[in-house]
Scaffold this motif. Structure first.
Motif, PDB file in Angstrom:
ATOM      1  N   SER A  76     -12.087   9.721  14.277  1.00 45.64           N
ATOM      2  CA  SER A  76     -12.531  10.025  12.882  1.00 45.64           C
ATOM      3  C   SER A  76     -13.931   9.556  12.625  1.00 45.64           C
ATOM      4  N   ARG A  77     -14.627   8.960  13.360  1.00 46.41           N
ATOM      5  CA  ARG A  77     -15.832   8.184  12.847  1.00 46.41           C
ATOM      6  C   ARG A  77     -16.963   9.251  12.808  1.00 46.41           C
ATOM      7  N   THR A  78     -17.729   9.054  11.884  1.00 39.73           N
ATOM      8  CA  THR A  78     -18.856  10.144  11.736  1.00 39.73           C
ATOM      9  C   THR A  78     -20.227   9.524  12.151  1.00 39.73           C
ATOM     10  N   ILE A  79     -20.395   8.253  12.367  1.00 37.05           N
ATOM     11  CA  ILE A  79     -21.720   7.595  12.599  1.00 37.05           C
ATOM     12  C   ILE A  79     -21.864   6.851  13.933  1.00 37.05           C
ATOM     13  N   PHE A 125       0.997  -1.304   0.082  1.00 39.59           N
ATOM     14  CA  PHE A 125       0.063  -0.056  -0.063  1.00 39.59           C
ATOM     15  C   PHE A 125       0.931   1.199  -0.214  1.00 39.59           C
ATOM     16  N   GLU A 126       1.879   1.269   0.824  1.00 47.39           N
ATOM     17  CA  GLU A 126       2.664   2.155   0.861  1.00 47.39           C
ATOM     18  C   GLU A 126       3.520   2.585  -0.709  1.00 47.39           C
ATOM     19  N   LYS A 127       3.861   1.473  -1.211  1.00 50.47           N
ATOM     20  CA  LYS A 127       4.339   1.556  -2.538  1.00 50.47           C
ATOM     21  C   LYS A 127       3.262   2.369  -3.392  1.00 50.47           C
ATOM     22  N   ALA A 128       2.222   1.752  -3.359  1.00 49.34           N
ATOM     23  CA  ALA A 128       1.200   2.070  -4.320  1.00 49.34           C
ATOM     24  C   ALA A 128       0.961   3.686  -4.190  1.00 49.34           C
ATOM     25  N   LYS A 129       0.929   4.321  -2.831  1.00 45.76           N
ATOM     26  CA  LYS A 129       0.862   5.796  -2.807  1.00 45.76           C
ATOM     27  C   LYS A 129       2.122   6.444  -3.321  1.00 45.76           C
ATOM     28  N   GLU A 130       3.385   5.660  -3.008  1.00 41.67           N
ATOM     29  CA  GLU A 130       4.401   6.382  -3.948  1.00 41.67           C
ATOM     30  C   GLU A 130       4.213   6.537  -5.247  1.00 41.67           C
ATOM     31  N   ILE A 186      -8.490   5.859   2.845  1.00 44.61           N
ATOM     32  CA  ILE A 186      -7.569   5.212   4.172  1.00 44.61           C
ATOM     33  C   ILE A 186      -7.056   6.301   4.666  1.00 44.61           C
ATOM     34  N   GLU A 187      -6.688   6.259   6.032  1.00 44.87           N
ATOM     35  CA  GLU A 187      -6.011   6.954   6.976  1.00 44.87           C
ATOM     36  C   GLU A 187      -4.976   6.356   7.525  1.00 44.87           C
ATOM     37  N   GLY A 188      -3.849   6.673   7.240  1.00 44.33           N
ATOM     38  CA  GLY A 188      -2.469   5.756   7.726  1.00 44.33           C
ATOM     39  C   GLY A 188      -2.225   4.564   7.035  1.00 44.33           C
ATOM     40  N   LEU A 236     -14.976  -2.326   8.593  1.00 51.20           N
ATOM     41  CA  LEU A 236     -15.633  -1.398   9.673  1.00 51.20           C
ATOM     42  C   LEU A 236     -14.917   0.123  10.058  1.00 51.20           C
ATOM     43  N   GLY A 237     -13.848   0.328   9.671  1.00 45.78           N
ATOM     44  CA  GLY A 237     -13.047   1.525   9.778  1.00 45.78           C
ATOM     45  C   GLY A 237     -13.516   2.384   8.585  1.00 45.78           C
TER      46      GLY A 237
END
Length: 373
Positions: free
Chosen positions: A325-328, A90-95, A193-195, A213-214
């Motif tokens: 971070s949750r909104t519900i 995932f980190e590589k994909a963001k890069e 995605i956060e983090g 769930l997140g």
């Protein structure tokens, strides 16, 4: 222009790794998604067998950017589990500037249009955070492995539609959401995605439930796209240690996401089913098709974690992060949960659960869900 997508593919040295990787790579060569908008990120970490890396680089890297999408191969010489491996990808994909990642299991074969269809579904609604592909059984290609997964209010999870003929099963319509998405084949919106993608302390099992769930807690939808098809060479039998991960991690989910009032409401059911499970673990069949002989050693290991200060410090940190971070509320978060514990294979079905436990849990949840806010 099509969104840029990374396929995160774990090349772990499993029992059948060479056959599995060969099959998956052959199917990746047939993808209809534009190759200039694709990245194939292969991730391997230390295992109990010799590394895949040298064979892979000799066999498949010459095809990078030609018959296959451009390949990045990442190797980590330590055991970091499913969660850690996917986080590296995932980190590589963001890069690389990818807008989506698709987690695609090692033991899969994909339909040429699986990414096109999944991305189309995600692009149709900016509130869709994850799109599960329809998983069919590789060994029985017209039968379902997962048409979306169900989340039980006590933290258990299981595939819906398992072994049902795909031609007769009632698949969700376009507007329907699913309980949670299987990590074996799921497209995830990077911006949602956060983090990290996964909590690495989960190591293995329920990390896909945690992801869903997140996302849902922050107002995103989790859906199935039936036209995005992936065949999964799924094996039901599990090593006994995996029961530890599944059992421990379901507690992690419940204690992390449920607000205090909800926890108070479900606590009697949580304790009651746990005591019944502990009794069955002493002499009952080993879990998930691993044979007979009991599994109290795994259950005892879970109790060791539940009595650990470090475990509750971890839970506290997760709760604070989720709350921020949750909104519900919990009523919305848990509106798709189920109250029955279903078994995927006849070998591990329990009449006590089916005819006693499930009716009690259904009645209990019928009352409790009306009190959740």
């Amino acid at each position: 222009m099509q969104p840029k997508v990374a396929i995160i593919y774990l090349t772990f040295p499993t029992k059948n790794w060479e056959e599995d990787i060969e099959r998956a790579m052959r199917s990746f060569e047939k993808l209809s998604y534009p190759k200039d908008r694709l990245e194939l990120i292969c991730v391997e970490s230390k295992g109990s067998r010799p590394s895949v890396k040298e064979w892979f680089e000799r066999t498949w890297m010459p095809k990078s950017g030609a018959t296959l999408p451009r390949i990045t191969y990442i190797f980590r010489d330590e055991e970091i589990g499913f969660s850690g491996n996917n986080n590296l990808g995932f980190e590589k994909a963001k890069e690389l500037g990818c807008e989506y990642v698709h987690l695609t299991n090692e033991d899969t074969e994909v339909d040429p249009d699986y990414l096109v269809r999944a991305v189309e579904r995600a692009e149709s609604d900016s509130k869709i955070g994850a799109v599960q592909s329809l998983l069919l059984l590789g060994q029985d290609r017209d039968r379902i492995n997962s048409a979306g997964n169900a989340f039980h209010f006590l933290g258990h999870g299981y595939s819906t539609g398992y072994r049902e003929p795909v031609t007769s099963y009632q698949l969700p319509v376009t507007s329907d959401e699913i309980g949670y998405a299987s990590g074996a084949a799921v497209l995830v919106r990077v911006s949602a995605i956060e983090g990290n993608l996964f909590d690495e302390k989960l190591f293995s099992y329920h990390e896909d439930t945690d992801l869903s769930l997140g996302l849902r807690s922050r107002g995103f939808k989790i859906v199935l796209e039936p036209k995005s098809v992936v065949w999964h060479w799924y094996e039901f039998a599990k090593a006994k240690i995996n029961f530890y991960w599944m059992e421990r991690n379901r507690y992690v989910l419940v204690f992390s996401y449920y607000r205090w009032w909800t926890l108070l409401l479900v606590l009697p059911a949580l304790i009651g089913t746990d005591l019944a499970t502990a009794l069955l673990s002493i002499r009952g069949p080993a879990p998930y098709g691993t044979g007979r002989g009991g599994w109290w050693d795994m259950k005892r290991k879970v109790y060791g974690d539940l009595l650990s200060r470090d475990f509750w410090k971890w839970i506290g940190k997760r709760r604070r992060s989720i709350r921020a971070s949750r909104t519900i509320g919990d009523r919305e978060l848990l509106r798709l949960v189920v109250a029955s514990i279903e078994f995927q294979e006849a070998a591990v079905q329990s009449p006590i659960v089916t005819y006693v436990g499930n009716p009690i849990l259904k009645a209990y949840w019928w009352v409790v869900r009306r009190l959740i806010v």
